[in-house]
Design a protein around this motif. Structure first.
Motif, PDB file in Angstrom:
ATOM      1  N   HIS A  41       0.850  -1.187   0.000  1.00 37.18           N
ATOM      2  CA  HIS A  41       0.000   0.000   0.000  1.00 37.18           C
ATOM      3  C   HIS A  41       0.886   1.236   0.000  1.00 37.18           C
ATOM      4  CE1 HIS A  41      -3.468  -2.451   1.877  1.00 37.18           C
ATOM      5  NE2 HIS A  41      -2.453  -3.272   1.759  1.00 37.18           N
ATOM      6  N   VAL A  46       1.372  -5.970   3.860  1.00 35.96           N
ATOM      7  CA  VAL A  46       0.731  -7.077   4.559  1.00 35.96           C
ATOM      8  C   VAL A  46       1.440  -8.319   4.076  1.00 35.96           C
ATOM      9  CG1 VAL A  46      -1.395  -8.366   4.943  1.00 35.96           C
ATOM     10  CG2 VAL A  46      -1.479  -5.887   4.651  1.00 35.96           C
ATOM     11  N   MET A  59      -1.938  -7.416  10.291  1.00 33.73           N
ATOM     12  CA  MET A  59      -1.137  -6.217  10.424  1.00 33.73           C
ATOM     13  C   MET A  59      -0.812  -5.585   9.081  1.00 33.73           C
ATOM     14  SD  MET A  59       1.530  -7.387  13.404  1.00 33.73           S
ATOM     15  CE  MET A  59       2.557  -5.952  13.181  1.00 33.73           C
ATOM     16  N   LEU A  60      -1.145  -4.332   8.947  1.00 32.78           N
ATOM     17  CA  LEU A  60      -0.679  -3.514   7.825  1.00 32.78           C
ATOM     18  C   LEU A  60       0.406  -2.633   8.417  1.00 32.78           C
ATOM     19  CD1 LEU A  60      -0.645  -2.199   5.077  1.00 32.78           C
ATOM     20  CD2 LEU A  60      -2.724  -0.941   5.694  1.00 32.78           C
ATOM     21  N   THR A  61       1.647  -2.941   8.088  1.00 30.13           N
ATOM     22  CA  THR A  61       2.806  -2.312   8.704  1.00 30.13           C
ATOM     23  C   THR A  61       3.445  -1.336   7.740  1.00 30.13           C
ATOM     24  OG1 THR A  61       3.177  -4.386   9.873  1.00 30.13           O
ATOM     25  CG2 THR A  61       4.942  -2.780   9.924  1.00 30.13           C
ATOM     26  N   PHE A  62       3.708  -0.130   8.211  1.00 28.54           N
ATOM     27  CA  PHE A  62       4.275   0.914   7.361  1.00 28.54           C
ATOM     28  C   PHE A  62       5.776   1.058   7.562  1.00 28.54           C
ATOM     29  CE2 PHE A  62       0.716   2.858   5.253  1.00 28.54           C
ATOM     30  CZ  PHE A  62      -0.374   2.536   6.044  1.00 28.54           C
ATOM     31  N   GLY A  63       6.450   1.474   6.485  1.00 30.16           N
ATOM     32  CA  GLY A  63       7.862   1.807   6.556  1.00 30.16           C
ATOM     33  C   GLY A  63       8.078   3.171   7.181  1.00 30.16           C
ATOM     34  N   TYR A 116      -8.192   0.457  12.182  1.00 28.58           N
ATOM     35  CA  TYR A 116      -6.794   0.377  12.593  1.00 28.58           C
ATOM     36  C   TYR A 116      -6.451   1.557  13.506  1.00 28.58           C
ATOM     37  CZ  TYR A 116      -6.180  -2.656   8.441  1.00 28.58           C
ATOM     38  OH  TYR A 116      -6.281  -3.648   7.498  1.00 28.58           O
ATOM     39  N   TYR A 126      -2.877   3.592  14.708  1.00 27.17           N
ATOM     40  CA  TYR A 126      -1.444   3.778  14.520  1.00 27.17           C
ATOM     41  C   TYR A 126      -0.970   4.900  15.436  1.00 27.17           C
ATOM     42  CZ  TYR A 126      -1.742   0.960  10.276  1.00 27.17           C
ATOM     43  OH  TYR A 126      -1.951  -0.065   9.394  1.00 27.17           O
ATOM     44  N   GLY A 180       7.620   7.521  11.441  1.00 31.47           N
ATOM     45  CA  GLY A 180       6.685   6.750  10.638  1.00 31.47           C
ATOM     46  C   GLY A 180       5.438   6.377  11.406  1.00 31.47           C
ATOM     47  N   LEU A 181       4.662   5.490  10.805  1.00 31.42           N
ATOM     48  CA  LEU A 181       3.393   5.050  11.381  1.00 31.42           C
ATOM     49  C   LEU A 181       3.600   3.703  12.067  1.00 31.42           C
ATOM     50  CD1 LEU A 181       1.311   5.870   8.192  1.00 31.42           C
ATOM     51  CD2 LEU A 181       1.294   7.176  10.312  1.00 31.42           C
ATOM     52  N   PHE A 189       2.193   0.575  13.883  1.00 29.61           N
ATOM     53  CA  PHE A 189       0.950  -0.175  14.022  1.00 29.61           C
ATOM     54  C   PHE A 189       0.692  -0.510  15.486  1.00 29.61           C
ATOM     55  CE2 PHE A 189      -2.334  -3.161  12.924  1.00 29.61           C
ATOM     56  CZ  PHE A 189      -2.209  -4.208  13.825  1.00 29.61           C
ATOM     57  N   TYR A 216      -5.601  -3.737  15.300  1.00 24.27           N
ATOM     58  CA  TYR A 216      -6.542  -3.823  14.197  1.00 24.27           C
ATOM     59  C   TYR A 216      -7.816  -4.497  14.681  1.00 24.27           C
ATOM     60  CZ  TYR A 216      -8.681  -6.383  10.311  1.00 24.27           C
ATOM     61  OH  TYR A 216      -9.571  -6.933   9.440  1.00 24.27           O
ATOM     62  N   ASP A 267      -5.299  -9.529  16.713  1.00 25.28           N
ATOM     63  CA  ASP A 267      -3.874  -9.393  16.983  1.00 25.28           C
ATOM     64  C   ASP A 267      -3.624  -8.147  17.806  1.00 25.28           C
ATOM     65  OD1 ASP A 267      -0.889  -9.621  14.871  1.00 25.28           O
ATOM     66  OD2 ASP A 267      -1.129  -9.138  16.982  1.00 25.28           O
ATOM     67  N   PHE A 270      -6.870  -5.726   4.365  1.00 25.53           N
ATOM     68  CA  PHE A 270      -5.774  -6.103   3.465  1.00 25.53           C
ATOM     69  C   PHE A 270      -5.854  -5.449   2.092  1.00 25.53           C
ATOM     70  CE2 PHE A 270      -4.765  -8.630   6.735  1.00 25.53           C
ATOM     71  CZ  PHE A 270      -5.121  -9.963   6.739  1.00 25.53           C
TER      72      PHE A 270
END
Lengths: 111, 114
Positions: free
Chosen positions: A32, A91, A98-102, B33, B35, B42-43, B45, B48, B56, B99
């Motif tokens: 994303h 993901v 988990m949608l994890t960002f850089g 979500y 964050y 950054g963001l 996590f 969720y 989780d 997703f």
């Protein structure tokens, strides 16, 4: 584990092109891309899915190499409005939910 | 309103106090979500929700953090016994689909712990 973005920062002149890269150590289900301007919320740019499907804005292009677990965002003929911080989020196939960002790439476009 | 709404927009509290941050997602969005974004960072996590369920919770930084969602809609993030390192902007986002759905972010709640 969060994806790694490069470069961390880039300065462009209006009209120039840029590429922002995102890589992961895990097999990815989706990538994303979001842009955040200073003091504002992140805004959706594009989603790239395993298998080749893409959804996003017409003026934005990106690629997703599933084998290399990498994605790149292509900014062509940059405009002043492109300035901001770009985040890729991933993901992975085993991430659960988990949608994890850089860490982000700061882009500044100058006149 | 049509977007994700978060409150309060700004919160200043003293170390050791509890705070509650609220997120009202876009109607019909089942995925939600949270964050955290520290200054210039950054963001990160946090958690969720799919409906009212949080499968989780491993992203929550410590057991001082908890979150719930009721009626498949409003979510509350609670931070107990706040510490200075909790100071950050807490962003909520909602999506039609997990997703593969576009995330719509709220404007965030800026928390400052003195």
């Amino acid at each position: 584990q969060q994806p790694v973005q490069s470069p961390q920062a880039v300065i462009l002149r209006e009209g120039e092109d840029a590429v922002i890269n995102c890589s992961s150590s895990k097999a990815l289900y989706s990538v994303h891309w979001y842009r955040q301007k200073h003091g504002e919320a992140p805004v959706f740019l594009m989603i790239l899915l395993k298998g080749g499907e893409q959804k996003g804005h017409e003026k934005i292009s990106a690629s997703f190499n599933e084998k290399k677990q990498q994605s790149s965002l292509y900014l062509t003929a940059s405009q002043l409005s492109y300035s901001g911080t770009y985040f890729c989020g991933t993901v992975d196939n085993n991430a659960g939910n988990m949608l994890t960002f850089g860490g982000g790439t700061r882009l500044m476009v100058k006149p | 309103g049509a977007g994700v709404s978060q409150s309060p927009s700004n919160k200043v509290t003293e170390k050791g106090k509890d705070v509650e941050l609220r997120c009202d997602p876009i109607s019909g969005h089942t995925a939600l979500y949270w964050y955290r974004q520290s200054l210039g960072q950054g963001l990160e996590f946090l958690i969720y929700f799919q409906g009212n369920s949080a499968p989780d919770k491993s992203g929550l930084p410590s057991d001082r953090f908890s979150a719930e969602r009721t009626g498949g809609s409003v979510s509350t993030l609670t931070i107990q016994r706040t510490q200075q390192e909790d100071s950050a902007v807490y962003l909520c986002a909602s999506s039609l689909r997990r997703f593969t759905g576009e995330l719509f972010f709220g404007e965030g709640s800026r928390l400052t712990v003195l």
